[in-house]
Design a protein around this motif. Structure first.
Motif, PDB file in Angstrom:
ATOM      1  N   GLN A 226       0.835  -1.190   0.000  1.00 51.34           N
ATOM      2  CA  GLN A 226       0.000   0.000   0.000  1.00 51.34           C
ATOM      3  C   GLN A 226       0.876   1.250   0.000  1.00 51.34           C
ATOM      4  OE1 GLN A 226      -3.356  -0.081  -0.241  1.00 51.34           O
ATOM      5  NE2 GLN A 226      -3.099  -2.302  -0.453  1.00 51.34           N
ATOM      6  N   PRO A 227       0.825   2.065  -1.037  1.00 51.09           N
ATOM      7  CA  PRO A 227       1.674   3.250  -1.093  1.00 51.09           C
ATOM      8  C   PRO A 227       1.217   4.329  -0.123  1.00 51.09           C
ATOM      9  CG  PRO A 227       0.169   3.219  -2.945  1.00 51.09           C
ATOM     10  CD  PRO A 227      -0.006   1.913  -2.229  1.00 51.09           C
ATOM     11  N   SER A 228       2.182   5.149   0.301  1.00 50.77           N
ATOM     12  CA  SER A 228       1.872   6.270   1.179  1.00 50.77           C
ATOM     13  C   SER A 228       1.155   7.359   0.390  1.00 50.77           C
ATOM     14  CB  SER A 228       3.166   6.827   1.769  1.00 50.77           C
ATOM     15  OG  SER A 228       2.925   8.051   2.420  1.00 50.77           O
ATOM     16  N   THR A 229       0.423   8.207   1.093  1.00 50.57           N
ATOM     17  CA  THR A 229      -0.289   9.306   0.437  1.00 50.57           C
ATOM     18  C   THR A 229       0.481  10.623   0.509  1.00 50.57           C
ATOM     19  OG1 THR A 229      -1.517   9.712   2.474  1.00 50.57           O
ATOM     20  CG2 THR A 229      -2.540   8.250   0.862  1.00 50.57           C
ATOM     21  N   ALA A 230       1.686  10.645   1.078  1.00 47.96           N
ATOM     22  CA  ALA A 230       2.463  11.885   1.136  1.00 47.96           C
ATOM     23  C   ALA A 230       2.753  12.375  -0.275  1.00 47.96           C
ATOM     24  CB  ALA A 230       3.767  11.652   1.893  1.00 47.96           C
ATOM     25  N   PRO A 231       2.704  13.701  -0.521  1.00 51.26           N
ATOM     26  CA  PRO A 231       2.883  14.220  -1.882  1.00 51.26           C
ATOM     27  C   PRO A 231       4.174  13.768  -2.559  1.00 51.26           C
ATOM     28  CG  PRO A 231       2.013  15.923  -0.457  1.00 51.26           C
ATOM     29  CD  PRO A 231       2.329  14.769   0.429  1.00 51.26           C
ATOM     30  N   ILE A 232       5.319  13.821  -1.847  1.00 50.42           N
ATOM     31  CA  ILE A 232       6.567  13.425  -2.488  1.00 50.42           C
ATOM     32  C   ILE A 232       6.563  11.941  -2.834  1.00 50.42           C
ATOM     33  CG2 ILE A 232       7.769  13.022  -0.291  1.00 50.42           C
ATOM     34  CD1 ILE A 232      10.334  13.965  -1.700  1.00 50.42           C
ATOM     35  N   VAL A 233       5.874  11.149  -2.017  1.00 55.26           N
ATOM     36  CA  VAL A 233       5.802   9.719  -2.288  1.00 55.26           C
ATOM     37  C   VAL A 233       4.975   9.467  -3.545  1.00 55.26           C
ATOM     38  CG1 VAL A 233       5.040   7.489  -1.388  1.00 55.26           C
ATOM     39  CG2 VAL A 233       6.152   9.143   0.124  1.00 55.26           C
ATOM     40  N   GLY A 234       3.877  10.172  -3.663  1.00 53.36           N
ATOM     41  CA  GLY A 234       3.075  10.041  -4.867  1.00 53.36           C
ATOM     42  C   GLY A 234       3.833  10.462  -6.118  1.00 53.36           C
TER      43      GLY A 234
ATOM     44  N   VAL B 185      10.667   6.299   5.394  1.00 51.84           N
ATOM     45  CA  VAL B 185      10.789   4.933   4.895  1.00 51.84           C
ATOM     46  C   VAL B 185      10.193   4.818   3.490  1.00 51.84           C
ATOM     47  CG1 VAL B 185      10.057   2.536   5.252  1.00 51.84           C
ATOM     48  CG2 VAL B 185      10.824   3.911   7.192  1.00 51.84           C
ATOM     49  N   ALA B 186       9.055   5.452   3.266  1.00 51.76           N
ATOM     50  CA  ALA B 186       8.420   5.389   1.950  1.00 51.76           C
ATOM     51  C   ALA B 186       9.306   6.019   0.876  1.00 51.76           C
ATOM     52  CB  ALA B 186       7.063   6.090   1.999  1.00 51.76           C
ATOM     53  N   VAL B 187       9.935   7.134   1.205  1.00 52.90           N
ATOM     54  CA  VAL B 187      10.844   7.772   0.242  1.00 52.90           C
ATOM     55  C   VAL B 187      12.049   6.877  -0.016  1.00 52.90           C
ATOM     56  CG1 VAL B 187      12.403   9.734  -0.096  1.00 52.90           C
ATOM     57  CG2 VAL B 187      10.079  10.114   0.749  1.00 52.90           C
ATOM     58  N   LEU B 188      12.587   6.284   1.042  1.00 54.69           N
ATOM     59  CA  LEU B 188      13.738   5.404   0.879  1.00 54.69           C
ATOM     60  C   LEU B 188      13.381   4.182   0.031  1.00 54.69           C
ATOM     61  CD1 LEU B 188      16.628   4.597   1.568  1.00 54.69           C
ATOM     62  CD2 LEU B 188      15.787   3.618   3.701  1.00 54.69           C
ATOM     63  N   GLN B 189      12.210   3.622   0.239  1.00 55.46           N
ATOM     64  CA  GLN B 189      11.762   2.493  -0.582  1.00 55.46           C
ATOM     65  C   GLN B 189      11.841   2.845  -2.073  1.00 55.46           C
ATOM     66  OE1 GLN B 189       7.811   2.343   0.997  1.00 55.46           O
ATOM     67  NE2 GLN B 189       8.199   0.525   2.268  1.00 55.46           N
TER      68      GLN B 189
ATOM     69  N   SER C 112      16.119  11.416  -8.197  1.00 53.03           N
ATOM     70  CA  SER C 112      17.014  12.298  -7.442  1.00 53.03           C
ATOM     71  C   SER C 112      16.765  13.758  -7.792  1.00 53.03           C
ATOM     72  CB  SER C 112      18.477  11.909  -7.693  1.00 53.03           C
ATOM     73  OG  SER C 112      18.790  11.895  -9.065  1.00 53.03           O
ATOM     74  N   ALA C 113      16.395  14.036  -9.046  1.00 47.55           N
ATOM     75  CA  ALA C 113      16.045  15.409  -9.414  1.00 47.55           C
ATOM     76  C   ALA C 113      14.770  15.849  -8.693  1.00 47.55           C
ATOM     77  CB  ALA C 113      15.874  15.520 -10.923  1.00 47.55           C
ATOM     78  N   LEU C 114      13.813  14.944  -8.568  1.00 44.20           N
ATOM     79  CA  LEU C 114      12.585  15.261  -7.841  1.00 44.20           C
ATOM     80  C   LEU C 114      12.879  15.553  -6.379  1.00 44.20           C
ATOM     81  CD1 LEU C 114       9.451  15.376  -7.765  1.00 44.20           C
ATOM     82  CD2 LEU C 114       9.517  12.958  -7.130  1.00 44.20           C
ATOM     83  N   LEU C 115      13.750  14.752  -5.761  1.00 49.23           N
ATOM     84  CA  LEU C 115      14.114  15.015  -4.371  1.00 49.23           C
ATOM     85  C   LEU C 115      14.724  16.403  -4.233  1.00 49.23           C
ATOM     86  CD1 LEU C 115      14.370  13.741  -1.483  1.00 49.23           C
ATOM     87  CD2 LEU C 115      16.713  13.142  -2.128  1.00 49.23           C
TER      88      LEU C 115
ATOM     89  N   GLY D  54      11.998  17.768  -2.102  1.00 48.95           N
ATOM     90  CA  GLY D  54      12.239  16.962  -0.919  1.00 48.95           C
ATOM     91  C   GLY D  54      13.260  17.515   0.037  1.00 48.95           C
ATOM     92  N   ASP D  55      13.354  18.837   0.148  1.00 50.50           N
ATOM     93  CA  ASP D  55      14.411  19.422   0.962  1.00 50.50           C
ATOM     94  C   ASP D  55      14.266  19.105   2.443  1.00 50.50           C
ATOM     95  OD1 ASP D  55      12.127  21.164   0.589  1.00 50.50           O
ATOM     96  OD2 ASP D  55      13.193  22.669   1.765  1.00 50.50           O
ATOM     97  N   GLU D  56      13.070  18.717   2.901  1.00 53.26           N
ATOM     98  CA  GLU D  56      12.911  18.326   4.297  1.00 53.26           C
ATOM     99  C   GLU D  56      13.228  16.849   4.516  1.00 53.26           C
ATOM    100  OE1 GLU D  56       9.036  19.355   5.615  1.00 53.26           O
ATOM    101  OE2 GLU D  56       9.342  21.520   5.417  1.00 53.26           O
ATOM    102  N   ILE D  57      13.399  16.096   3.441  1.00 52.29           N
ATOM    103  CA  ILE D  57      13.625  14.651   3.533  1.00 52.29           C
ATOM    104  C   ILE D  57      15.109  14.315   3.466  1.00 52.29           C
ATOM    105  CG2 ILE D  57      13.224  12.427   2.416  1.00 52.29           C
ATOM    106  CD1 ILE D  57      10.756  13.515   3.747  1.00 52.29           C
ATOM    107  N   GLY D  58      15.809  14.883   2.500  1.00 51.30           N
ATOM    108  CA  GLY D  58      17.213  14.537   2.333  1.00 51.30           C
ATOM    109  C   GLY D  58      17.791  15.127   1.074  1.00 51.30           C
TER     110      GLY D  58
END
Length: 333
Positions: free
Chosen positions: A7-15, A280-284, A306-309, A313-317
């Protein structure tokens, strides 16, 4: 045998990352798959997870952290399988369920037994493939990656080419495996040095690595709050494989992450000190993208992810990438 759908996460960056790597497919998981292992304390057991459909499937052989069995790391294994990988998870001899602790005379060789476990899986892959109904003939054995967390990362880095220094500081034997075409090192401990704590120096001879010989394409993943009890170095200790290896051209630094990187050993497990499902979802998804591209030069998932991050994704990594000896940062401004 069980069948599950991730089941995928609903966070915007994950989507947004799912738009790059695609959605989940149903997964079949079989355990234990047992391999005859003469001379080993117990037979080698593994879990095999694979998508129910698809062909030409790449392989991930995963090495767990200290104490875990084949049932751990479900957040990673089930996800990778849902995105098209065949994932094999052996239970190494340090698993808590086997009871071989520091006082056991067999413990001193477990780091070598771990490497043997990984190569034995590759040697006996036909048996592993046959153990999963419907999997035979659907696997691409020329596309094999190795991934490990913590002690498992040390196990994997030797397959990628890293050596272990002897008492005189000379690199030990080459234990790399040419069948492994790419790797991911999750929270991999770094160089020994004077900062290595006496307990680690005495009990873990493998914690004296040389990364100069690690030439296989590798992604290093580190948390910027991962403070080890094995060394007085700070979180940068876990980036040494990237700094000193010619093959580790990519470093993913996860902000706020400690040694469990948000909870990759399992959901709500006791050893996770930095529970973060979005991390974890982003790392997956980032590891899936990296391995797809590393195993297939025509796949551009990693560049896009990586370009999307860097964009959102500046709060993620952030991702640092070495090109021509220089390091470039991919991070949102």
């Amino acid at each position: 045998m069980s069948t599950v759908t991730a089941q995928p996460s609903t966070a915007p960056i994950v989507g947004a990352l799912d738009a790059i790597i695609g959605g989940a497919d149903p997964v079949v998981s079989v355990a234990p798959v047992t391999l005859a292992t003469p001379g080993r304390a117990v037979p080698l057991e593994a879990r095999v997870s694979a998508p129910l459909t698809g062909s030409n499937l790449p392989v991930i052989v995963f090495s767990h952290g200290n104490g875990w069995p084949l049932d751990g790391y479900a957040p990673l294994a089930s996800f990778w399988a849902s995105r098209g990988f065949v994932v094999v998870q052996p239970t190494h001899l340090d698993s808590r369920r086997l009871g071989i602790g520091f006082g056991d005379p067999r413990f001193a060789r477990i780091w070598l037994e771990r490497i043997d476990d990984m190569t034995r899986i590759l040697d006996e892959f036909g048996l592993i493939e046959a153990a999963v109904p419907g999997l035979e003939g659907r696997v691409n054995r020329d596309c094999i990656a190795a991934v490990g967390h913590s002690w498992g990362a040390q196990t994997v880095q030797t397959l990628l080419g890293a050596r272990v220094l002897d008492a005189d500081g000379e690199p030990g034997p080459d234990m790399s495996d040419p069948r492994v075409k790419a790797g991911v090192l999750l929270a991999a401990t770094g160089l020994a040095g004077a900062q290595l704590h006496p307990f680690a120096a005495e009990n873990f001879p493998f914690m004296s690595p040389s990364f100069a010989e690690l030439s296989t394409p590798t992604l290093v993943v580190a948390g910027d709050r991962d403070q080890s009890r094995m060394s007085s170095r700070g979180p940068d200790w876990f980036t040494d494989a990237f700094t000193f290896s010619p093959g580790a051209t990519d470093l993913l630094t996860l902000f706020g992450a400690e040694h469990s990187l948000g909870g990759i050993p399992g959901y709500e497990v006791a050893e996770t000190t930095d529970e973060n499902p979005v991390r974890v979802a982003v790392l997956q998804r980032l590891t899936s993208a990296y391995l797809r591209s590393a195993l297939n030069p025509d796949d551009h998932s990693w560049s896009a992810a990586s370009a999307l991050l860097a964009e959102v994704g500046d709060e993620i990594g952030r991702v640092d990438r070495k090109r021509g000896g220089a390091t470039q940062q991919h991070q949102a401004a």
